[in-house]
Design a protein around this motif. Sequence first.
Motif, mmCIF file in Angstrom:
data_model
loop_
_atom_site.group_PDB
_atom_site.id
_atom_site.type_symbol
_atom_site.label_atom_id
_atom_site.label_comp_id
_atom_site.label_asym_id
_atom_site.label_seq_id
_atom_site.Cartn_x
_atom_site.Cartn_y
_atom_site.Cartn_z
ATOM 1 N N GLY A 197 -10.441 -16.517 -10.949
ATOM 2 C CA GLY A 197 -9.562 -16.864 -12.136
ATOM 3 C C GLY A 197 -10.270 -17.088 -13.457
ATOM 4 O O GLY A 197 -11.496 -17.149 -13.417
ATOM 5 N N GLN A 232 -7.530 -11.325 -13.887
ATOM 6 C CA GLN A 232 -7.529 -12.282 -12.765
ATOM 7 C C GLN A 232 -6.276 -13.235 -13.604
ATOM 8 O O GLN A 232 -5.928 -13.236 -14.632
ATOM 9 N N GLN A 233 -5.788 -14.210 -12.678
ATOM 10 C CA GLN A 233 -5.005 -15.232 -13.179
ATOM 11 C C GLN A 233 -5.674 -15.887 -14.279
ATOM 12 O O GLN A 233 -6.712 -16.296 -14.355
#
Length: 279
Positions: free
Chosen positions: A205, A245-246
């Motif tokens: 993330g 990515q988040q």
Amino acid sequence: MSNFKTSMHSCVGLGLRRGLLKDLQAASAGDFDFLEVAPENWIGVGGAHGAALRELAERYPLSCHGLSLSLGGSAPLDVGFLQEVRAFLDHYHVPLYSEHLSYCSDDGHLYDLLPLPFTEEAVHHVAARIRQAQDILGRRLAVENVSYYAAPRQDMDEVVFTNAVLREADCDLLLDVNNVYVNSINHGFDPLTFLAGIERGRVVGMHVAGHFDESATLKIDTHGAAVKPVVWALLAEAYRRFGTQQTLLERDFNFPAFTELVAELQTIRQLQSREASHG
């Protein structure tokens, strides 16, 4: 929640801040995909705020980012608190829990994230505590690279230290892109070299935020301003290296009109789409 887990590589989120509560509740579908909460700010909270959390959690997946584990500290980890966090994560089906690669306590909470020395001893110390935390939580933990202004003993570069902790603890990395940029200016290293040095498989993330330009050689990580172009460019480079990515847009105070935050979230989406099209 399963949809979030499968699509989390291309989603954007905001922090669940009480100053944003009404805007988050009134947000249109598609403005953001998930909300990030600090468990210690919400565990056991009732009343109107507790009801708001429950209502939002029914509409949006939650990600959790802790503030007070003090993974690098010397006092024993708070096992009772970790058990409460585990119950919170289980209750809300949270797929990602992260904390800071730093410490924040010394005979009490210091309300600041203090840097660790980049030494072999510190690697072993913090990695052991991360492993203990993961055992209690029953899940992998992601640690976040932090901004720092005073540098204690440094027997190795930050990126070498970070990789060593990730390997020894067998944990993941929440990559804060703004922190990479702020540290690169304040401590005189190339942010692209830093990104190139991080092990690819560890990043799960990302965070992006604004900072304050104190001077040409001093940047302060505030989370109180719009993201600057140089940080957007670094986020794009991070996507190129680690894939989309988040990504959380961090804003903790000095909130603008909500439409301005949504516009920044759209910038993240555009960078993610651009990388996906190249991939």
